[in-house]
Write an enzyme that holds these catalytic residues in place. Structure first.
Site, PDB file in Angstrom:
ATOM      1  N   SER A 286       4.951  -2.520  -6.010  1.00 40.10           N
ATOM      2  CA  SER A 286       5.540  -2.149  -4.718  1.00 40.10           C
ATOM      3  C   SER A 286       5.768  -3.363  -3.823  1.00 40.10           C
ATOM      4  O   SER A 286       6.398  -3.238  -2.778  1.00 40.10           O
ATOM      5  CB  SER A 286       4.645  -1.130  -4.004  1.00 40.10           C
ATOM      6  OG  SER A 286       3.427  -1.730  -3.634  1.00 40.10           O
TER       7      SER A 286
ATOM      8  N   LYS B  23       1.120   2.996   4.242  1.00 44.49           N
ATOM      9  CA  LYS B  23       1.581   1.619   4.430  1.00 44.49           C
ATOM     10  C   LYS B  23       2.202   1.450   5.820  1.00 44.49           C
ATOM     11  O   LYS B  23       1.924   0.478   6.548  1.00 44.49           O
ATOM     12  CB  LYS B  23       2.581   1.245   3.340  1.00 44.49           C
ATOM     13  CG  LYS B  23       1.890   1.029   1.984  1.00 44.49           C
ATOM     14  CD  LYS B  23       2.893   0.817   0.881  1.00 44.49           C
ATOM     15  CE  LYS B  23       2.181   0.494  -0.434  1.00 44.49           C
ATOM     16  NZ  LYS B  23       3.092   0.447  -1.571  1.00 44.49           N
TER      17      LYS B  23
END
Lengths: 267, 803
Positions: B654, B697
């Protein structure tokens, strides 16, 4: 073991030999002695006939269990009798300690019956052992009848006694009563006098103080009839009063070979 | 290329439409009786329970907390209710082979009846047999037999005695036996000296007579045991006759009751025969047994007539559904227990104990797969039972040779059970791969989903489910807003606005905690604020580590810039999972470049702190660079990438978008705005792909920015394909609404680098060249420069070598 030779003390003698060495009889004798507070003497008879036989060149012994034969000699007989005597002495010692009675033992070489009769002269109660195991009878065994209805099925065989009204018969009845109660066995009282049957029965009942018993008349003091009656129903102990009549003296000799229980002679 | 616009607040959070929830509180809702979101698993279970073929046992797989056990149990109970109660099973004594107890199958409820019948029989016989043997008739017959024996013996002996007398020989008892002695004329045993005087013929005659008598007596003595044995046999036969008379009637009553059961009838015949054969046991005349402290070394002989009912379905109307929490070998297949007696261990058929397979026989057995697999020999035992379709009780200690005590071998019992294993998916796949028997024995996989679609119908269904939970758990009802918040939270758990998590354990926990808070507030219903408080409190209890990390960032211990711009430096985003709670953590990623051979060094990888997927991401971006900017010349660059101040394993791809952007910045010399954080993976074509933990996040970076200073410039770049997954915290949404924070969704690297640098990425013109001031143009130029320098360097190197 200790000697108690006081003349006033009641004495019980149990007469034993090689064929009549039942330890149960010895225990029974100790029990009777304890109950009447008597001194117990074991009279062990070394059968003189065995020694005579052992001297013969063809003397053989058949084993009681297996039937095997083996040579019989004087040493073997002596050793075996000594071993028997030792065993009886040990048991006597045990009974003496357990029952708190005085005991003694005497070993005599002779004939069983004559030695027993001789001992009976000097003692109050003589207990004669019956022959154990295989017996060769001199008379035909009477046919056994079913037990009397009064005898509990499967229970112990009855105790027999002879009651003629004599002081010895009184004592014999008292001991027989005690014994039957202790062993939960029926009591059969034989009356040897037909004419005085009712009187003797009443007298016996008075002595028994409510203890139930069966009374049976026998025609006279005929040993064979008496034996027939007892063998037919079985017996666990026979108590006989010892009298002056010679007929009384004949009884045990005859009964000893036939009965399968000890015989107690009460003076 | 147009510059992407920040996402609207509608895209950041999809609230539950309360118009879909037409109720005031959950108590009004009709209780939901079904199962939601598991059509595949339900179909599999119904199929597995319906098919009556070997091996079609079920493996219910899925995450824990998805309601696998509850659902499986409910369906099995529904199926079981349609079936009759199975047979009772008993173990009885085996009269032929006592160490192999016999198993008896009886209709449900008959096991106890048979046991009670047998107990009553033994009690009755305890008085009936002694009575029969106390009758006058019996005693007179015994007397008769004994008399026959005595007469037989006496006749033989009398005959011998008479004959001895006729020969003037006396029978004497010796201490150990018998002897025959000849008599003299006086009737006394002849003296040796007299015997010596007899003639030789006379001596021989006497010896011969004595020898003959001895032989005959010997024969008689040896014959006596034979006669005794014959008499004993006759008495035994008489005992049998009397015993049979006493037993016949009583056992006949039991036989009448069980006459339709052939196996039971056979057993009762055996019992009858045995009782008649051992009738003395009832008369208390068995061999006397020595005892120690009142304990007999042998068990009571009459125990063998008992009946050990190991399975009793008396008064049960349905097939059994059994769940075993501790599936050990002996708990599953049963065991034979022992009793310490006089220093040794003994056992008998009454000490056979049933296992779960016995209990579930004719029905269903639910087991936890991991527990079965971790209990020694339990898995093997289960497979053996299913394969052989019988339950064989074999003590483990015996099978392993740990115990040499005499044990039993109970007759195996036929097995007809449907086993449902509940376990994780990984376990199922591992078993399929490594256990060849597994696929044969567990042919039905019931795969439990963790998520379900979120639509109008499902919202209402979910609300009813919430209502049922509140009702079942005796919780306060939830008002409409609380239910809506639960649905939203479920969607957040599913990480998808179009899905709902059906991880019911998590939902139940939240509702219970909300109930607790509502009761603390003395409310009659649970409202949205209680649910929110429950969610927040749960996070608070778990986020100690997050606080420590954020504090370190705020104090500058962990270096994260949230303003200004830097070349070759970018804020990546990672997720830290703490079991029941996860949060996002910004991480500084830096990139450096120099002349080289095209190799991008992943420092995490080199230090073995990078996982395989992360390394794959780095390789993809290096290939992207080569294919995108250096098609016509060698990629003459070496670069290194690192997660600064990262001391643990970095896994996942990611961060590959962030890493690529850092590299492009380093090559182009264009600074990246540190007010941005980036997440997303890329492919070789430069397309940005979805990642996990997008909500955490974004929230993680927002928290850091808020802790330092919200500059209104700060934002997070996410893959556009992650937009449907956004269910952000309300404070984040509120900050976006106030334009204090932004979230951008990007489709490709160019969009990302444009946003991050404020400089257009640039697209190739008709000549195939990037605008010189664009990021791509600068990167391409830098790479060409590096290629030229490399070429020059190579020439200089060759020249030096030639000189």
């Amino acid at each position: 073991m200790s000697d108690a030779n006081k003349k006033t003390e009641t004495r019980v003698t149990v007469v034993i030999d090689a064929s009549r060495g039942s330890l149960d009889t010895l225990k029974t004798a100790a029990d009777i002695a304890a109950r009447v507070q008597a001194h117990l003497m074991a009279l062990f008879i070394e059968d003189i006939n065995l020694f005579s036989l052992a001297e013969l060149p063809f003397a053989r012994e058949l084993d009681r269990t297996s039937g095997a034969t083996r040579r019989l000699d004087r040493h073997a007989v002596t050793r075996a009798l000594q071993a028997d005597a030792k065993r009886i002495r040990q048991l006597l010692q045990t009974e003496s300690e357990q029952r708190q009675i005085t005991t003694s033992m005497k070993v005599v070489r002779g004939h069983y019956v004559s030695a027993a009769m001789e001992a009976a002269e000097e003692t109050d109660i003589v207990i004669l052992s019956h022959v154990t195991g295989v017996r060769l009878r001199t008379v035909k065994t009477p046919t056994r009848k079913p037990p009397h209805p009064a005898i509990r099925a499967g229970g112990p065989r009855p105790v027999w006694t002879l009651f003629d009204g004599s002081p010895a018969a009184h004592r014999a009845l008292a001991i027989a009563k005690d014994f039957s109660e202790q062993h939960d066995a029926g009591l059969v009282v034989l009356i040897p006098n037909e004419k005085a049957f009712k009187r003797l029965v009443d007298e016996a009942k008075g002595l028994l103080e409510g203890t139930s018993a069966r009374y049976q008349s026998i025609a006279a003091l005929e040993p064979r009839e008496m034996l027939t009656t007892m063998v037919a129903e079985g017996s666990c102990m026979v108590f006989l009063p010892r009298g002056k009549s010679s007929m009384f003296d004949k009884l045990p000799v005859f009964l000893l070979d036939e009965l399968a229980c000890p015989l107690v002679m009460v003076s | 290329m147009p510059r992407p616009e920040p996402l609207t607040i509608e895209a950041l959070y999809t609230p539950c439409d309360t118009s879909r929830l037409p109720f005031k509180d959950s108590a009004e809702l009709e209780e939901f009786d079904g199962v939601i979101g598991q059509p595949r698993a339900l179909g599999a279970i119904h199929f597995g329970t319906g098919i009556a073929r070997d091996g079609f046992n079920i493996f219910a797989m899925g995450s824990s907390g998805t309601g696998r056990f509850t659902i499986v149990k409910r369906i099995l109970e529904q199926q079981a209710a349609k079936r009759d109660a199975p047979s009772d099973w008993c173990y009885v004594y085996n009269f032929k082979r006592p160490h192999k107890p016999k198993a008896l199958r009886l209709p449900a409820g008959h096991g106890v009846t048979l046991r009670d019948d047998m107990e009553q029989l033994i009690e009755d016989l305890g008085s009936a047999i002694p009575s029969a043997f106390e009758t006058e008739e019996y005693h007179s017959r015994i007397e008769k037999l004994e008399q026959e024996l005595n007469e037989r013996r006496d006749n033989a002996l009398n005959e011998l005695g008479t004959e001895a007398g006729e020969h003037n020989v006396r029978f004497l008892h010796t201490p150990a036996g018998f002897a025959f002695a000849p008599l003299d004329k006086k009737g006394e045993v002849i003296r040796p000296e007299s015997f010596e005087k007899l003639s030789q013929e006379e001596k021989q005659r006497i010896e011969k007579i004595v020898e003959d008598l001895q032989k005959r007596l010997q024969r008689i003595i040896r014959q006596i045991p034979i006669w005794q044995k014959e008499t004993r046999e006759k008495i035994k036969e008489l005992d049998r006759e009397i015993g049979r008379y006493a037993v016949d009637h009583l056992i006949g009553l039991i036989k009448d009751r069980h006459k339709n059961l052939p196996e039971v009838m056979t057993y009762l015949d055996d019992v009858e025969r045995d009782i008649v054969e051992h009738v003395r046991d009832f008369r208390g005349e068995s061999e006397s047994q020595a005892t120690l402290l009142g304990i007999s070394p042998k068990p009571d002989a009459l125990n063998r007539y008992n009946v050990n009912v190991i399975i009793d379905h008396d008064r049960e109307q349905a097939a059994p559904v059994v769940y075993q929490d501790l599936p050990t070998h002996s708990n599953m297949v049963g065991r034979v227990e022992y009793r310490a007696q006089m220093g040794t261990l003994v056992t008998d058929f009454m000490l056979i104990k049933s296992g779960d397979l016995h209990q579930a026989n004719g029905g269903y057995l639910i087991l936890d797969a991991i527990r079965v697999l971790t209990q020694p020999f339990a898995w093997d035992s289960l497979k053996r039972a299913l394969r052989s379709r019988e339950i064989r009780i074999e003590p483990l200690e015996k099978a392993l040779g740990f115990m040499s005590t005499v044990s039993l071998e109970p007759e195996p019992i036929p097995l007809d059970v449907k086993v449902v294993l509940i376990g994780e998916r990984l376990l199922y796949y591992l078993l399929c791969e490594y256990d060849p028997e597994f696929s044969d024995l567990f042919k039905v996989a019931a795969d439990f989903d963790e998520r379900m679609d979120r639509d109008q119908d499902s919202d209402l269904q979910f609300a009813r489910l919430v209502g049922r939970i509140a009702s079942q758990e005796s919780l306060l009802a939830l008002d409409q807003s609380a239910v809506a918040r639960i649905i939203e939270h479920s969607s957040r758990l599913a990480e998808d606005t179009e899905k709902l998590s059906i991880h019911m354990r998590e939902i139940v926990d939240i509702i219970q905690e909300a109930d607790f808070r509502a009761r603390q507030d003395e409310q009659q219903v649970i409202s949205r604020q209680h649910v929110q408080q429950a969610i927040d409190d749960k996070i608070y209890r778990l986020d100690r580590i997050r606080e420590h990390i954020y504090e370190s960032i705020r104090r500058g211990t962990l270096k994260i810039d949230t303003k200004d711009a830097k070349v070759g430096q970018i804020n990546g985003l990672s997720v830290i999972d703490l079991g029941g709670f996860s949060f996002g953590q910004p991480a500084r990623i830096t990139a450096t470049t120099r002349l080289g051979t095209g190799k991008v060094i992943d420092i995490q990888r080199e230090t073995e702190l990078g996982g395989n997927v992360h390394s794959k991401g780095v390789l993809i971006l290096s290939n992207y660079l080569a294919s995108h900017y250096a098609k016509g010349h060698p990629l003459s660059m070496s670069a290194s990438l690192v997660f600064e101040q990262s001391y643990g394993l970095v896994e996942g791809d990611s961060a590959s978008l962030a890493e690529l952007c850092a590299l492009l910045s380093a090559l182009s010399g264009v600074a990246i705005k540190q007010s941005f954080a980036v997440t997303g993976s890329i492919n070789q074509l430069g397309e940005v792909q979805a990642i996990g933990g997008v909500n955490q996040k974004i929230e993680g970076f927002f928290d850091i920015c808020r802790a330092t200073e919200l500059t209104r410039e700060q934002a997070v770049l996410i893959p556009r394909s992650n937009v449907p997954h956004l269910m952000l915290r309300q404070d984040v949404v509120a900050a976006v609404e106030r334009s204090e924070f932004r979230v951008y969704a990007v489709d490709n690297v160019d969009e990302a680098i444009t946003l991050l640098t404020g400089v257009p990425a640039g697209a190739r013109d008709q000549k195939g060249e990037y605008p010189s001031e664009s990021v791509n143009g600068r990167v391409e130029k830098a790479l060409i420069d590096l290629a030229i320098r490399r070429k020059e360097y190579a020439r200089e190197h060759e020249d030096r070598e030639q000189q």
